[in-house]
Design an enzyme around this catalytic site. Structure first.
Site, PDB file in Angstrom:
ATOM      1  N   ASP A 109      -7.605  -1.735  -1.414  1.00  0.00           N
ATOM      2  CA  ASP A 109      -8.989  -1.412  -1.794  1.00  0.00           C
ATOM      3  C   ASP A 109      -9.112  -0.038  -2.444  1.00  0.00           C
ATOM      4  O   ASP A 109     -10.167   0.597  -2.377  1.00  0.00           O
ATOM      5  CB  ASP A 109      -9.920  -1.480  -0.577  1.00  0.00           C
ATOM      6  N   LYS A 135      -7.567  -0.692  -7.695  1.00  0.00           N
ATOM      7  CA  LYS A 135      -6.531  -1.134  -8.641  1.00  0.00           C
ATOM      8  C   LYS A 135      -7.126  -1.914  -9.802  1.00  0.00           C
ATOM      9  O   LYS A 135      -6.610  -1.875 -10.912  1.00  0.00           O
ATOM     10  CB  LYS A 135      -5.490  -1.985  -7.893  1.00  0.00           C
ATOM     11  N   GLY A 155      -8.971  -8.652  -3.260  1.00  0.00           N
ATOM     12  CA  GLY A 155     -10.073  -8.624  -4.213  1.00  0.00           C
ATOM     13  C   GLY A 155     -10.058  -7.373  -5.070  1.00  0.00           C
ATOM     14  O   GLY A 155      -9.768  -6.283  -4.587  1.00  0.00           O
ATOM     15  N   HIS A 156     -10.334  -7.543  -6.351  1.00  0.00           N
ATOM     16  CA  HIS A 156     -10.446  -6.409  -7.273  1.00  0.00           C
ATOM     17  C   HIS A 156     -11.830  -6.436  -7.903  1.00  0.00           C
ATOM     18  O   HIS A 156     -12.283  -7.482  -8.366  1.00  0.00           O
ATOM     19  CB  HIS A 156      -9.384  -6.491  -8.376  1.00  0.00           C
ATOM     20  N   GLN A 168      -3.416  -5.644  -2.380  1.00  0.00           N
ATOM     21  CA  GLN A 168      -3.349  -4.883  -1.121  1.00  0.00           C
ATOM     22  C   GLN A 168      -2.783  -3.474  -1.351  1.00  0.00           C
ATOM     23  O   GLN A 168      -3.074  -2.873  -2.371  1.00  0.00           O
ATOM     24  CB  GLN A 168      -2.545  -5.644  -0.061  1.00  0.00           C
TER      25      GLN A 168
END
Length: 427
Positions: free
Chosen positions: A13, A16, A40-41, A223
């Site tokens: 988080d 990225k 998630g991005h 991650q």
């Protein structure tokens, strides 16, 4: 042209997605090399926000070829839903390439993930319940289903029936759940074949030819370093290798092809799920970081645990990844604090420790040793150059750079695509 690797330098988080999007104009391929839709991005372009879970962030850049490598585990329903969502918003997804060797998440993987986590109770890992761990377990046990199996009904049927022969016994007799019918899983997954077929490719060959043609390939990890199954805070980790070494196996390219390894580092620290977190703040400062930083998981929707910057973790990430640069994100969130503590070492059993302890019990008992740096109150979201930052913000960045062991080459001063100060070029 050598490849670049982008890795999270904390517990994930870190931002990225924004870093990948920033590089989108300079790279030709963006490759997800591990994880699944548990990562998630978020990318903000103008007034539009895109939450990506499985797709590479480069899919938002029209000149980039996005690739899902063999090291990723894919939930085909999630994949197609995410593609449809982007298509409806006018994003061209036709260039996506998917490795036929990537493994597939099935309904029984998701079910096992959820019931196992509930069964663990207070000892739970804090998984997303997406079936990621059980899918990687099947991969290692050599009973997994791969994307290429969708195109051979006989093989697919054999694999599903063999898997459910054992897994239904566990679900029914151990967890008191209903058995999952093999024929229903088979029919559902055969239905995905024609929809996924246009994206299927020998991605290792494609990437090798791209590198030989002097194309720029960005390998995007999900991650973060401290969630790596080998190098993270085990057992509170993910089931794959987000570290830079995982990029080689997860994308199918050799380590000699990699030239830069960029670590994404938040200006403070966050973590989702269970496990040790030495600088965690359970007070008003922690709540303020969560509120100002919008610290809620993109995939899970869970509030992130928040704490001050941990230089011990940053040094560890530099070491195990071979980091050449850092991208420091969310510096703007710290605006308004009069003093900003930074963890420079730990106290363990009365002794000062400056490197991450390899012993799990020691890390659980580590107490942060802080140095306090002066804060700033000026709005930094419009800063275009490092010199535009307030002097105290500049000093904070330089202090983190010195403590972390690699140069900070870019700084995020806001969530938007343009709200970034670039100090050194990554490409």
């Amino acid at each position: 042209m050598p490849a670049l690797v982008l890795v999270g330098a904390q517990w994930g988080d870190e931002g990225k997605g924004k870093a990948t999007d920033l590089l989108g104009g300079s790279v030709d391929y963006v490759v997800r090399y591990q994880g699944g839709n548990n990562a998630g991005h978020t990318v903000v372009i103008g007034d539009q926000k895109y939450a990506l879970h499985l797709l590479p962030s480069g899919i938002l850049s029209p000149n980039v070829t996005p690739v899902i490598g063999n090291g990723v585990v894919i939930d085909p329903g999630v994949l197609l839903s995410e593609l449809n969502g982007l298509n409806e918003r006018g994003i061209d997804t036709s260039k996506l390439l998917i490795s036929g060797n990537a493994h597939l998440i099935t309904p029984y993987h998701r079910t096992l993930d959820k019931v196992t986590e509930r069964f663990l109770g207070k000892r739970r890992i804090g998984t997303t319940g997406r079936g990621i761990g059980p899918t990687y377990a099947d991969k290692i046990n050599r009973v997994g289903i791969r994307v290429q199996d969708l195109f051979d009904e006989s093989i697919l049927q054999q694999k599903i029936e063999a898997a459910l022969h054992d897994k239904n016994q566990i679900l029914v007799k151990l967890y008191n759940r209903r058995a999952i019918p093999a024929d229903l899983v088979l029919q559902e997954y055969l239905g995905y074949a024609e929809k996924i077929k246009p994206f299927l490719a020998d991605t290792t060959l494609v990437l090798d030819e791209a590198l030989k043609a002097n194309k720029v390939v960005l390998l995007e990890g999900g991650q973060g370093t401290l969630l790596d199954v080998d190098h993270g805070t085990y057992p509170f980790v993910t089931s794959s290798n987000p570290t830079s070494g995982g990029a080689c196996t997860g994308a199918g390219i050799g380590p000699t092809k990699i030239d830069r390894v960029i670590g994404i580092l938040k200006a403070y620290t966050t973590r989702v799920g269970s496990g040790p977190f030495p600088t965690e703040l359970l007070d008003a400062d922690g709540e303020a970081l969560r509120r100002i930083g919008g610290e809620r998981g993109v995939t899970t929707g869970r509030d992130r645990r928040c704490g001050w910057f941990d230089a011990v973790i940053a040094r560890y990430a530099t070491r195990v990844n071979g980091l050449t640069d850092f991208f420091l994100t969310k510096l703007d969130v710290l605006t308004g604090w009069e003093q900003i503590p930074v963890c420079v070492a730990y106290e363990i059993d009365g002794k000062r420790v400056e490197e991450l302890p390899y012993n799990q019990s020691d890390f659980h008992h580590a107490k942060p040793i802080y140095e306090t740096l002066p804060g700033w109150t000026e709005d930094i979201s419009k800063a275009q150059t490092f010199a535009d930052l307030p002097k105290n913000a500049q000093a904070y960045v330089r202090a983190l750079e010195e403590m972390s062991g690699a140069p900070i080459s870019a700084i995020g001063v806001g969530p938007g695509r343009t709200e970034t100060i670039q100090i050194n070029s990554f490409v």
